[in-house]
Each structure stands twice: as structure tokens, then as C-alpha cells.
Design a protein around this motif. Structure first.
Motif, PDB file in Angstrom:
ATOM      1  N   MET A   1      53.456  53.362  39.069  1.00 54.67           N
ATOM      2  CA  MET A   1      53.882  52.295  38.185  1.00 54.67           C
ATOM      3  C   MET A   1      53.748  50.957  38.917  1.00 54.67           C
ATOM      4  O   MET A   1      54.157  50.820  40.063  1.00 54.67           O
ATOM      5  CB  MET A   1      55.330  52.519  37.761  1.00 54.67           C
ATOM      6  CG  MET A   1      55.885  51.373  36.952  1.00 54.67           C
ATOM      7  SD  MET A   1      57.596  51.615  36.441  1.00 54.67           S
ATOM      8  CE  MET A   1      58.466  51.052  37.873  1.00 54.67           C
ATOM      9  N   LYS A   2      53.193  49.982  38.217  1.00 56.64           N
ATOM     10  CA  LYS A   2      53.079  48.645  38.784  1.00 56.64           C
ATOM     11  C   LYS A   2      54.376  47.882  38.590  1.00 56.64           C
ATOM     12  O   LYS A   2      55.098  48.094  37.629  1.00 56.64           O
ATOM     13  CB  LYS A   2      51.965  47.866  38.086  1.00 56.64           C
ATOM     14  CG  LYS A   2      50.599  48.354  38.409  1.00 56.64           C
ATOM     15  CD  LYS A   2      49.551  47.479  37.769  1.00 56.64           C
ATOM     16  CE  LYS A   2      48.193  48.079  38.029  1.00 56.64           C
ATOM     17  NZ  LYS A   2      47.119  47.262  37.493  1.00 56.64           N
ATOM     18  N   LYS A   3      54.604  46.979  39.501  1.00 57.71           N
ATOM     19  CA  LYS A   3      55.717  46.042  39.364  1.00 57.71           C
ATOM     20  C   LYS A   3      55.153  44.730  38.836  1.00 57.71           C
ATOM     21  O   LYS A   3      53.951  44.504  38.839  1.00 57.71           O
ATOM     22  CB  LYS A   3      56.419  45.861  40.698  1.00 57.71           C
ATOM     23  CG  LYS A   3      57.068  47.150  41.162  1.00 57.71           C
ATOM     24  CD  LYS A   3      58.114  46.894  42.185  1.00 57.71           C
ATOM     25  CE  LYS A   3      58.770  48.226  42.503  1.00 57.71           C
ATOM     26  NZ  LYS A   3      60.144  48.089  42.794  1.00 57.71           N
ATOM     27  N   PHE A   4      56.054  43.858  38.401  1.00 55.67           N
ATOM     28  CA  PHE A   4      55.680  42.592  37.774  1.00 55.67           C
ATOM     29  C   PHE A   4      54.700  41.782  38.619  1.00 55.67           C
ATOM     30  O   PHE A   4      53.644  41.358  38.138  1.00 55.67           O
ATOM     31  CB  PHE A   4      56.957  41.785  37.481  1.00 55.67           C
ATOM     32  CG  PHE A   4      56.710  40.434  36.881  1.00 55.67           C
ATOM     33  CD1 PHE A   4      56.054  40.288  35.668  1.00 55.67           C
ATOM     34  CD2 PHE A   4      57.156  39.299  37.529  1.00 55.67           C
ATOM     35  CE1 PHE A   4      55.836  39.037  35.110  1.00 55.67           C
ATOM     36  CE2 PHE A   4      56.952  38.042  36.976  1.00 55.67           C
ATOM     37  CZ  PHE A   4      56.283  37.917  35.761  1.00 55.67           C
ATOM     38  N   LEU A   5      55.019  41.559  39.894  1.00 57.55           N
ATOM     39  CA  LEU A   5      54.151  40.735  40.726  1.00 57.55           C
ATOM     40  C   LEU A   5      52.798  41.394  40.988  1.00 57.55           C
ATOM     41  O   LEU A   5      51.798  40.699  41.176  1.00 57.55           O
ATOM     42  CB  LEU A   5      54.847  40.349  42.035  1.00 57.55           C
ATOM     43  CG  LEU A   5      56.011  39.373  41.866  1.00 57.55           C
ATOM     44  CD1 LEU A   5      56.658  39.071  43.221  1.00 57.55           C
ATOM     45  CD2 LEU A   5      55.566  38.091  41.176  1.00 57.55           C
ATOM     46  N   GLN A   6      52.736  42.724  40.981  1.00 56.54           N
ATOM     47  CA  GLN A   6      51.450  43.412  41.115  1.00 56.54           C
ATOM     48  C   GLN A   6      50.596  43.180  39.868  1.00 56.54           C
ATOM     49  O   GLN A   6      49.392  42.974  39.967  1.00 56.54           O
ATOM     50  CB  GLN A   6      51.648  44.914  41.343  1.00 56.54           C
ATOM     51  CG  GLN A   6      50.338  45.664  41.509  1.00 56.54           C
ATOM     52  CD  GLN A   6      49.521  45.195  42.689  1.00 56.54           C
ATOM     53  OE1 GLN A   6      50.055  45.036  43.778  1.00 56.54           O
ATOM     54  NE2 GLN A   6      48.234  44.951  42.494  1.00 56.54           N
ATOM     55  N   LEU A   7      51.224  43.196  38.703  1.00 54.85           N
ATOM     56  CA  LEU A   7      50.499  42.907  37.464  1.00 54.85           C
ATOM     57  C   LEU A   7      49.931  41.491  37.506  1.00 54.85           C
ATOM     58  O   LEU A   7      48.765  41.272  37.157  1.00 54.85           O
ATOM     59  CB  LEU A   7      51.441  43.077  36.258  1.00 54.85           C
ATOM     60  CG  LEU A   7      50.856  42.779  34.886  1.00 54.85           C
ATOM     61  CD1 LEU A   7      49.681  43.690  34.573  1.00 54.85           C
ATOM     62  CD2 LEU A   7      51.939  42.910  33.825  1.00 54.85           C
TER      63      LEU A   7
ATOM     64  N   CYS B   1      45.865  40.394  37.572  1.00 57.27           N
ATOM     65  CA  CYS B   1      45.270  39.441  36.623  1.00 57.27           C
ATOM     66  C   CYS B   1      44.571  38.295  37.351  1.00 57.27           C
ATOM     67  O   CYS B   1      43.587  37.736  36.856  1.00 57.27           O
ATOM     68  CB  CYS B   1      46.325  38.895  35.665  1.00 57.27           C
ATOM     69  SG  CYS B   1      46.878  40.089  34.436  1.00 57.27           S
ATOM     70  N   LEU B   2      45.074  37.945  38.534  1.00 58.67           N
ATOM     71  CA  LEU B   2      44.494  36.828  39.282  1.00 58.67           C
ATOM     72  C   LEU B   2      43.082  37.112  39.791  1.00 58.67           C
ATOM     73  O   LEU B   2      42.397  36.196  40.232  1.00 58.67           O
ATOM     74  CB  LEU B   2      45.413  36.413  40.429  1.00 58.67           C
ATOM     75  CG  LEU B   2      46.624  35.594  39.999  1.00 58.67           C
ATOM     76  CD1 LEU B   2      47.598  35.415  41.164  1.00 58.67           C
ATOM     77  CD2 LEU B   2      46.195  34.253  39.432  1.00 58.67           C
TER      78      LEU B   2
ATOM     79  N   TYR C   1      53.925  32.388  36.466  1.00 55.93           N
ATOM     80  CA  TYR C   1      53.683  33.829  36.298  1.00 55.93           C
ATOM     81  C   TYR C   1      53.312  34.170  34.850  1.00 55.93           C
ATOM     82  O   TYR C   1      52.285  34.796  34.600  1.00 55.93           O
ATOM     83  CB  TYR C   1      54.908  34.644  36.721  1.00 55.93           C
ATOM     84  CG  TYR C   1      55.234  34.570  38.194  1.00 55.93           C
ATOM     85  CD1 TYR C   1      54.236  34.522  39.156  1.00 55.93           C
ATOM     86  CD2 TYR C   1      56.546  34.536  38.633  1.00 55.93           C
ATOM     87  CE1 TYR C   1      54.538  34.452  40.503  1.00 55.93           C
ATOM     88  CE2 TYR C   1      56.864  34.477  39.974  1.00 55.93           C
ATOM     89  CZ  TYR C   1      55.859  34.439  40.907  1.00 55.93           C
ATOM     90  OH  TYR C   1      56.159  34.374  42.241  1.00 55.93           O
ATOM     91  N   ARG C   2      54.155  33.781  33.904  1.00 50.74           N
ATOM     92  CA  ARG C   2      53.830  34.043  32.498  1.00 50.74           C
ATOM     93  C   ARG C   2      52.504  33.414  32.123  1.00 50.74           C
ATOM     94  O   ARG C   2      51.737  33.963  31.332  1.00 50.74           O
ATOM     95  CB  ARG C   2      54.930  33.496  31.575  1.00 50.74           C
ATOM     96  CG  ARG C   2      56.190  34.321  31.542  1.00 50.74           C
ATOM     97  CD  ARG C   2      57.232  33.696  30.627  1.00 50.74           C
ATOM     98  NE  ARG C   2      57.890  32.573  31.280  1.00 50.74           N
ATOM     99  CZ  ARG C   2      58.850  31.838  30.734  1.00 50.74           C
ATOM    100  NH1 ARG C   2      59.239  32.080  29.486  1.00 50.74           N
ATOM    101  NH2 ARG C   2      59.422  30.863  31.397  1.00 50.74           N
ATOM    102  N   SER C   3      52.219  32.262  32.715  1.00 51.15           N
ATOM    103  CA  SER C   3      50.969  31.569  32.381  1.00 51.15           C
ATOM    104  C   SER C   3      49.750  32.350  32.853  1.00 51.15           C
ATOM    105  O   SER C   3      48.699  32.300  32.217  1.00 51.15           O
ATOM    106  CB  SER C   3      50.967  30.153  32.943  1.00 51.15           C
ATOM    107  OG  SER C   3      51.125  30.144  34.336  1.00 51.15           O
ATOM    108  N   VAL C   4      49.853  33.084  33.956  1.00 52.59           N
ATOM    109  CA  VAL C   4      48.739  33.924  34.412  1.00 52.59           C
ATOM    110  C   VAL C   4      48.475  35.022  33.380  1.00 52.59           C
ATOM    111  O   VAL C   4      47.329  35.261  32.995  1.00 52.59           O
ATOM    112  CB  VAL C   4      49.021  34.521  35.808  1.00 52.59           C
ATOM    113  CG1 VAL C   4      48.010  35.612  36.152  1.00 52.59           C
ATOM    114  CG2 VAL C   4      49.013  33.433  36.865  1.00 52.59           C
TER     115      VAL C   4
END
Length: 154
Positions: free
Chosen positions: A1-7, A11-12, A91-94
Motif C-alpha cells: 500500500m502506498k502512503k500519501f507522500l509516495q503517491l 505523480c511528480l 500536494y493536492r495541486s500535484v
């Protein structure tokens, strides 16, 4: 499972970011640039970049298409425009910029450091009435307030 910062990190690999001083330059160089603020309406009303378009993250994808209650015509027509997506911290913007790219937006980036960084760079923010927001007020607003019950269990 990915965590938020990994997601975000994943995306980056596809999403470009610009710094606040880059956005300042882009706004001067391109009056057609569209700043899309994906925070919630109450956040946008508290403070936002002049001329930015409030499109909450939760309705972004349907706001980009015709024939939905959430459709925002200016956003639908912006697929060939330069678009900079902003949020509180970047973060949300990414995630939103990634969605826009998938939906065919050709020139979209995210504001690294978000509006918190924009304020740190001492760029203007307006409230819902169009009045300037004091830098110190914005500093306080953007200060993280993680509650004890939101912290990882020890």
C-alpha cells in the motif's frame, strides 16, 4: 500500500513544478495564464491569488467536462492554455495537475510550496471581498495544526 507522500512522489515523475517566483514571472509574461486553486471554497474565500479560479479537488475532473453540474466553462476551454495549479502546500495541486494532464491539458504545472510558499515569498493574497490579506495573518492561517489524535500511534 502506498502512503500519501509516495503517491505525490509517483505523480511528480509526470508533473512539473514551479516555484513562487516563477509563477510571479509567468503571470507577468502571460496574461492568459490560468491559476486553478483546488482548495475548498472556505479556504479560497479566506485567501487566494487574484484572478485565480476556485475548482475544489473533489469536483475537478467533472468541472473539466461539458454536461455536468460542476462544469466550469473557463476550465473546459483551457486545455491549450498555460495552467498553474495551486493549493495550500503543493500536494493536492500535484494530484490535480496529474488529473488535468490525463484529461488532455497540454501545459500544466503545480506550484511547489503552494500558497504557503507564495505568502513566504511575500506575494499578494486577497480575501473573499477582494481585500489584501496581511502577510502575518496568512502566516498564521497556513501554520499546520495537526491535532494529537491525528498523529501516528507510538
Amino acid at each position: 500500500m502506498k502512503k500519501f507522500l509516495q503517491l505525490i512522489s509517483d505523480c511528480l515523475t509526470d508533473v512539473g513544478e514551479i516555484m513562487p517566483w516563477d509563477l510571479e514571472e509567468r503571470l507577468q509574461a502571460n496574461p492568459e495564464l490560468l491559476v486553478v486553486d483546488v482548495r475548498e471554497p472556505y479556504e479560497y474565500d479566506a485567501m487566494h491569488i487574484e484572478g485565480s479560479l476556485c475548482v475544489p479537488r473533489g469536483i475537478l475532473e467533472s468541472a473539466c467536462e461539458w454536461d455536468y453540474e460542476e462544469t466550469i466553462p473557463e476550465l473546459v476551454r483551457a486545455r491549450q492554455r498555460e495552467v498553474v495549479v495551486v493549493c495550500r502546500s503543493g500536494y493536492r495541486s500535484v494530484l490535480a495537475a496529474f488529473s488535468l494532464m490525463v484529461l488532455g491539458y497540454e501545459n500544466v504545472v503545480s506550484l511547489k510550496t503552494g500558497l504557503r510558499g507564495w505568502n513566504d515569498y511575500e506575494q499578494p493574497l486577497l480575501d473573499a471581498a477582494g481585500e489584501p490579506v496581511d502577510i502575518e495573518v496568512a502566516d498564521d492561517y497556513f501554520t499546520s495544526r495537526v491535532r494529537e489524535d491525528q498523529l501516528s500511534p507510538k
